[in-house]
Scaffold this motif. Structure first.
Motif, short mmCIF file in Angstrom:
data_model
loop_
_atom_site.label_atom_id
_atom_site.label_comp_id
_atom_site.label_asym_id
_atom_site.label_seq_id
_atom_site.Cartn_x
_atom_site.Cartn_y
_atom_site.Cartn_z
N ASN A 172 -7.16 0.73 -8.54
CA ASN A 172 -6.09 0.33 -7.95
C ASN A 172 -6.04 2.18 -6.95
N ALA A 174 -10.99 -6.31 -6.70
CA ALA A 174 -10.76 -4.76 -7.08
C ALA A 174 -11.66 -3.78 -6.14
N ALA A 184 -8.12 -1.49 1.17
CA ALA A 184 -7.04 -2.52 0.26
C ALA A 184 -6.16 -3.50 1.11
N TYR A 234 -1.96 -1.23 -4.34
CA TYR A 234 -3.22 0.43 -4.03
C TYR A 234 -2.33 0.96 -3.61
N SER A 269 -8.87 -6.09 0.12
CA SER A 269 -9.18 -6.12 -1.68
C SER A 269 -7.43 -6.99 -2.03
N ILE A 312 0.80 -1.55 0.21
CA ILE A 312 0.26 0.31 0.44
C ILE A 312 1.05 1.54 -0.26
#
Length: 694
Positions: free
Chosen positions: A605, A649, A640, A251, A643, A61
């Motif tokens: 994303n 997504a 995030a 993400y 997912s 992330i």
């Protein structure tokens, strides 16, 4: 060259002081700025392709923006065991509570009394209290239950993230003094493949970070090239995951203060005022006005002293003096304004009441943080002075070209806001005029000093906050959704307590718009109102906020406006707030954060947190305070991590609504299990009793 060296030596000598607070007078700050600015003028260059990155960093992330929303995103990502890369333009975590200086938590009484917040926000409050040995409000301010020193906000958040890293077995990659410069997308444009960022440090022989205000450094910070002031490290952020297929491998979260990444990514968004409609009936404009966003503020610290201090008028003071005011007679008291956001009070003063507000008078050593609408707020609202550039302006300036991004802000407005903050201090302690109340209400109070220096409250040599307090920036338009084919947005009528049955709305809205407004608020009677079977004025009014099936966070605050000014420049004599802008202000019901408000169009994303989620101009005036920012960030970090785990997504969690979405239900259950509420107690279509939520 020798003259330049002597100037730098002078600053470094001042900065090396070991005093708890460097007590530079305003004249000293002005002199230093005048000496150094010509020597270290902002470095600019023609936009060029990036040089090869100095290093690559792998992330699960990537969070751009280290404010409360960005910190909350990192917190949840780390607790989920993920590698989180966190960038921040300043060197402090916390945004509002630190780098922007507004270290006074904006909270509503009932939510505060019930302690109904995200787990990370509760931890933040607990640690503030422990930091001050059981005192949540060491400033003894009256605007909040918690006013404290900005540097402590940064240090507390730093420790919280370190502990989350250990507890969750995640990894935090922290990049202060770092900005995202470019985004590299996949061939179809749906995925951010990598991000290029610039980290800056002082060049050898130059003053430290935070020696000069933002307006004199921001363009340099966004330049790839080394400059006389900064050395740059170019960083390429890339996904850590390699095994995920048919779903994003990482993400990117936009938690910046103005929505920088959504501008860079060129996804649909709004700025400023929305046109009047049945969803935004209190709008002050028939058409969209992108230039009128809420005012922004450079905060500063000032200290009460025993003896009068010499006060020096800034050379530009007369440009801004026609603006300043206590605003209302019930606020026209220096002690009331000083203690409003007092952030440090070692000794309690005498009880006092003014305008119905009870507080204790300032005593020597008290420190006040200033954030005042008719003071250091800067409120431009035209195409010639707006702070946050529109998409059209960005294109014309070349900032959306590869390598052209410079932060998306008008530097001249930053500079004028800095001058205005210094001028407001002088008005407070030495001024006698009042633009709204007239002469005779303002008397000088010279037993105060402006606080500047690296150990001062704002942590800057110049004494202003490292970054202005931003109330509003770019706001995404979510993806088309059932009921909102033009793109999902949380609107005024989703949260406002106003009943809309007064004369203004009946007489000023077109009949069909008024009928649609009443139908929207009438729930089960909507079809009958639209068809004309029920008089719109007699339809039952919903007395709660909209309940979103994809709610993943909460917030509660009044719809609070600091409107732009009608003419340019905003400080012009006789200028006034944009007419009608405050009409939408007022109380709001406890509200929810919908996942659809965090998912932009076009890119799969990119997740949006903080103040840039999909809200209208009026709704955004409530969706901007501390606890909301944390809740939105907690949602972003959880979405995030969820997912990535499920190889899905975020848009796929809501694309079948209003049908049941099993994975959306699982996400909401995870949030609740983790102590991140998605709804207030007793939220349902049957509960219409929210009057007790103050």
């Amino acid at each position: 060259m020798n003259h330049r060296r002597r100037c730098i030596d002078k600053i470094q000598t001042i900065n090396s002081s070991k005093k708890t607070v460097s007590r530079l007078s305003l004249v000293a700050v002005t002199v230093i700025s005048n000496l150094v600015t010509p020597l270290l003028a902002p470095f600019t260059s023609i936009a060029t392709p990036p040089r090869n990155p100095d290093k690559s960093v792998n992330c699960d992330i990537l969070v751009a923006g280290g404010g409360l929303s960005g910190a909350a995103t990192a917190y949840e990502g780390l607790l989920a065991g993920r590698t989180v890369c966190l960038t921040e333009i300043t060197d402090w975590l916390g945004g509002q509570i630190s780098a922007q200086g507004t270290s006074a938590l904006d909270e509503r009484p009932t939510q505060r009394a019930k302690q109904f917040y995200s787990r990370g926000y509760l931890e933040l409050r607990d640690r503030i209290e422990k930091r001050y040995k059981g005192n949540l409000n060491p400033g003894d301010c009256w605007v909040s239950d918690s006013c404290f020193l900005p540097k402590d906000g940064h240090e507390i958040l730093r420790d919280i993230l370190k502990d989350a890293e250990k507890r969750g077995r995640g990894k935090l990659e922290w990049f202060p003094n770092t900005v995202v410069k470019d985004l590299q997308k996949s061939a179809d444009g749906k995925i951010i493949d990598s991000a290029i960022a610039i980290q800056h440090q002082p060049a050898k022989g130059t003053p430290p970070i935070n020696s000069l205000p933002l307006s004199q450094t921001i363009e340099d910070a966004f330049s790839y090239e080394n400059s006389p002031r900064f050395n740059k490290t170019i960083i390429r952020f890339i996904p850590k995951q390699t095994k995920i297929v048919n779903a994003p491998k990482w993400y990117v979260v936009d938690a910046t203060e103005t929505g920088e990444l959504i501008a860079l990514a060129d996804v649909p968004y709004r700025l400023g005022i929305d046109p009047i409609s049945h969803l935004e009936p209190s709008s002050s404009s028939q058409t969209n006005d992108q230039y009128c966003t809420q005012g922004f503020t450079y905060t500063f610290g000032m200290e009460a002293t025993k003896d009068p201090q010499k006060q020096t008028m800034p050379p530009y003071y007369m440009n801004y003096s026609p603006y300043f005011s206590y605003e209302l007679k019930r606020l026209a008291d220096f002690d009331l304004v000083f203690t409003y956001r007092r952030i440090w009070s070692p000794k309690k003063g005498q009880p006092k009441t003014f305008g119905g507000v009870k507080f204790t008078t300032p005593t020597p050593g008290d420190i006040s943080m200033q954030n005042w609408t008719w003071g250091n707020d800067y409120r431009p609202g035209t195409a010639g002075d707006n702070l946050v550039y529109t998409q059209q302006q960005l294109r014309s300036l070349g900032q959306l070209n590869p390598g052209g991004w410079k932060g998306g802000l008008r530097n001249e407005s930053l500079s004028k806001a800095e001058e205005k903050a210094y001028s407001y201090y002088y008005w407070l302690v030495a001024g006698t005029t009042d633009s709204q109340l007239g002469d005779g209400v303002k008397t000088p109070r010279s037993n105060n000093r402006f606080l500047a220096g690296f150990n001062a409250p704002m942590g800057t040599a110049h004494g202003l906050s490292k970054y202005p307090y931003m109330r509003e920036g770019r706001r995404i338009i979510g993806r088309p959704s059932w009921g909102q084919p033009g793109g999902f947005t949380i609107s005024e009528v989703d949260i406002s307590r106003r009943n809309y049955n007064d004369e203004y709305y009946r007489n000023n809205l077109p009949a069909d718009m008024y009928r649609r407004l009443r139908a929207t608020l009438s729930g089960l009677e909507a079809a009958s109102v639209i068809s004309g079977k029920i008089d719109p004025n007699k339809a039952m009014r919903r007395t709660r906020s909209t309940i979103f099936p994809d709610a993943i966070g909460i917030g509660h605050y009044a719809i609070d406006f600091h409107p732009c000014m009608e003419k340019s420049p905003p400080e012009a004599p006789g200028n006034r707030e944009r007419p009608g802008e405050r009409r939408g202000a007022g109380q709001a019901y406890p509200f929810q954060i919908a996942l659809r408000a965090m998912i932009p169009q076009k890119i799969d994303n990119l997740i949006v947190g903080g103040k840039s989620i999909g809200t209208s101009h009026i709704a955004a005036a409530a969706y901007r305070v501390h606890s909301f920012e944390w809740s939105a960030g907690a949602a972003a970090g959880t979405v995030a991590a969820f997912s990535l785990k499920h190889a899905i997504a975020p848009y796929q969690l809501v694309d079948e609504l209003p049908k049941i979405e099993p994975k959306l239900i699982a996400l909401k259950q995870l949030l609740e299990k983790n102590g991140n509420p998605t709804a207030f107690p007793d939220t349902s279509i049957f509960n219409q009793n929210w009057e007790d939520w103050k």
